[in-house]
Design a protein around this motif. Structure first.
Motif, PDB file in Angstrom:
ATOM      1  N   PHE A   1      55.856  61.722  60.719  1.00  0.00           N
ATOM      2  CA  PHE A   1      55.150  62.944  60.344  1.00  0.00           C
ATOM      3  C   PHE A   1      55.508  63.332  58.916  1.00  0.00           C
ATOM      4  O   PHE A   1      56.679  63.390  58.544  1.00  0.00           O
ATOM      5  CB  PHE A   1      55.519  64.104  61.274  1.00  0.00           C
ATOM      6  CG  PHE A   1      54.928  65.414  60.827  1.00  0.00           C
ATOM      7  CD1 PHE A   1      53.591  65.695  61.055  1.00  0.00           C
ATOM      8  CD2 PHE A   1      55.697  66.342  60.128  1.00  0.00           C
ATOM      9  CE1 PHE A   1      53.022  66.894  60.621  1.00  0.00           C
ATOM     10  CE2 PHE A   1      55.144  67.540  59.696  1.00  0.00           C
ATOM     11  CZ  PHE A   1      53.805  67.814  59.946  1.00  0.00           C
TER      12      PHE A   1
ATOM     13  N   SER B   1      54.240  66.310  55.945  1.00  0.00           N
ATOM     14  CA  SER B   1      53.448  67.521  55.756  1.00  0.00           C
ATOM     15  C   SER B   1      52.284  67.264  54.799  1.00  0.00           C
ATOM     16  O   SER B   1      52.231  66.254  54.098  1.00  0.00           O
ATOM     17  CB  SER B   1      54.326  68.640  55.209  1.00  0.00           C
ATOM     18  OG  SER B   1      54.736  68.356  53.881  1.00  0.00           O
ATOM     19  N   PHE B   2      51.371  68.212  54.767  1.00  0.00           N
ATOM     20  CA  PHE B   2      50.233  68.127  53.855  1.00  0.00           C
ATOM     21  C   PHE B   2      50.715  68.016  52.406  1.00  0.00           C
ATOM     22  O   PHE B   2      50.187  67.229  51.623  1.00  0.00           O
ATOM     23  CB  PHE B   2      49.348  69.364  54.019  1.00  0.00           C
ATOM     24  CG  PHE B   2      48.189  69.414  53.064  1.00  0.00           C
ATOM     25  CD1 PHE B   2      47.048  68.668  53.285  1.00  0.00           C
ATOM     26  CD2 PHE B   2      48.245  70.215  51.926  1.00  0.00           C
ATOM     27  CE1 PHE B   2      45.978  68.701  52.401  1.00  0.00           C
ATOM     28  CE2 PHE B   2      47.183  70.260  51.032  1.00  0.00           C
ATOM     29  CZ  PHE B   2      46.047  69.493  51.275  1.00  0.00           C
ATOM     30  N   THR B   3      51.737  68.791  52.063  1.00  0.00           N
ATOM     31  CA  THR B   3      52.282  68.753  50.704  1.00  0.00           C
ATOM     32  C   THR B   3      52.901  67.405  50.391  1.00  0.00           C
ATOM     33  O   THR B   3      52.708  66.849  49.309  1.00  0.00           O
ATOM     34  CB  THR B   3      53.326  69.860  50.512  1.00  0.00           C
ATOM     35  OG1 THR B   3      52.704  71.125  50.736  1.00  0.00           O
ATOM     36  CG2 THR B   3      53.913  69.818  49.107  1.00  0.00           C
ATOM     37  N   GLU B   4      53.651  66.859  51.350  1.00  0.00           N
ATOM     38  CA  GLU B   4      54.310  65.565  51.139  1.00  0.00           C
ATOM     39  C   GLU B   4      53.301  64.434  50.963  1.00  0.00           C
ATOM     40  O   GLU B   4      53.596  63.427  50.316  1.00  0.00           O
ATOM     41  CB  GLU B   4      55.226  65.252  52.321  1.00  0.00           C
ATOM     42  CG  GLU B   4      56.471  66.123  52.377  1.00  0.00           C
ATOM     43  CD  GLU B   4      57.275  65.894  53.641  1.00  0.00           C
ATOM     44  OE1 GLU B   4      58.520  65.819  53.546  1.00  0.00           O
ATOM     45  OE2 GLU B   4      56.664  65.783  54.724  1.00  0.00           O
ATOM     46  N   LYS B   5      52.102  64.616  51.526  1.00  0.00           N
ATOM     47  CA  LYS B   5      51.069  63.604  51.368  1.00  0.00           C
ATOM     48  C   LYS B   5      50.226  63.832  50.117  1.00  0.00           C
ATOM     49  O   LYS B   5      49.759  62.879  49.493  1.00  0.00           O
ATOM     50  CB  LYS B   5      50.149  63.590  52.594  1.00  0.00           C
ATOM     51  CG  LYS B   5      50.795  63.052  53.844  1.00  0.00           C
ATOM     52  CD  LYS B   5      49.793  63.013  54.991  1.00  0.00           C
ATOM     53  CE  LYS B   5      50.384  62.369  56.227  1.00  0.00           C
ATOM     54  NZ  LYS B   5      49.400  62.309  57.343  1.00  0.00           N
TER      55      LYS B   5
END
Length: 227
Positions: A58, A60-64
């Protein structure tokens, strides 16, 4: 083939192109300052395709999202940095002329994004971080290919570093470069070995292709004196 200069003068100061070069250089100096700790930056800010395709992990949106853009400003060494910035300086000023400052900045970032997405698609399970501005710069080259096909690019062909120099049409120089990226990219899909692991060939293909399409669709609204 190494480009030295083109024969299309800029009508205005290439503020965005110069700004991008300065940012890339400053980020690289920060990388050098980190020393052995720079690996954590590469892993966090570089593009790792498995981060987007491995359902067992998993993120996060930010990490992606952040690496899709931050990776454009990271480089793996002096040759990587200087080569990219040199090409950006040669071709970027004229594309900035055609698109305008803000349009060019948006185009540059979108080119890098398109390059990243194709790289992910062609390396779905790779855990190797990918960094560099070459995908975005390939977009600039693609737009130049469309806008200025008959410009002349003074070119050096190694190992003859002191001449002779060749004046090649941009359509030939850039077209050959694109075909080389596509050819090596196709080989990398079949080989899947370390011989092709150091270059994101499909990022180059994706960036260049996006640049050509963008210039075809949106460039008509920014017609310049060089038509």
């Amino acid at each position: 083939m190494l480009p030295l200069r083109d024969n299309i003068p800029s009508r205005r100061f290439p503020a965005v192109t110069l700004g991008l070069i300065v940012i890339n250089v400053l980020v690289f100096f920060q990388e050098l300052a980190l020393g052995p700790h720079v690996e954590s930056i590469m892993l966090g800010w570089g593009i790792i395709p498995a981060r987007y395709t491995d359902a067992a992990q998993f993120f996060s949106f930010t990490e992606k999202t952040v690496p899709l853009f931050s990776s454009m400003f990271l480089h793996g060494g002096w040759v990587h940095l200087i080569g990219n910035m040199w090409v950006l300086w040669i071709f970027g000023d004229n594309v900035e002329d055609r698109l305008g400052h803000l349009g060019y900045l948006g185009f540059y970032l979108l080119s890098g994004l398109a390059a990243a997405l194709l790289h992910i698609f062609t390396n779905l399970h790779s855990t190797m971080p990918t960094i560099g501005a070459s995908g975005a710069i390939a977009g600039v080259m693609g737009a130049y290919f469309r806008f200025f096909p008959y410009a002349r690019v003074e070119t050096l062909i190694p190992p003859f570093f002191f001449g002779p120099f060749f004046q090649l049409p941009a359509v030939l120089f850039l077209g050959f470069w694109f075909l080389l990226q596509f050819y090596n990219g196709a080989l990398s899909l079949g080989a899947r070995n370390q011989a092709f692991g150091g270059v994101a060939w499909w990022a180059h293909v994706g960036g260049f292709g996006f640049g050509v399409l963008f210039a075809l669709i949106f460039g008509r609204t920014r017609r310049a004196l060089y038509d």
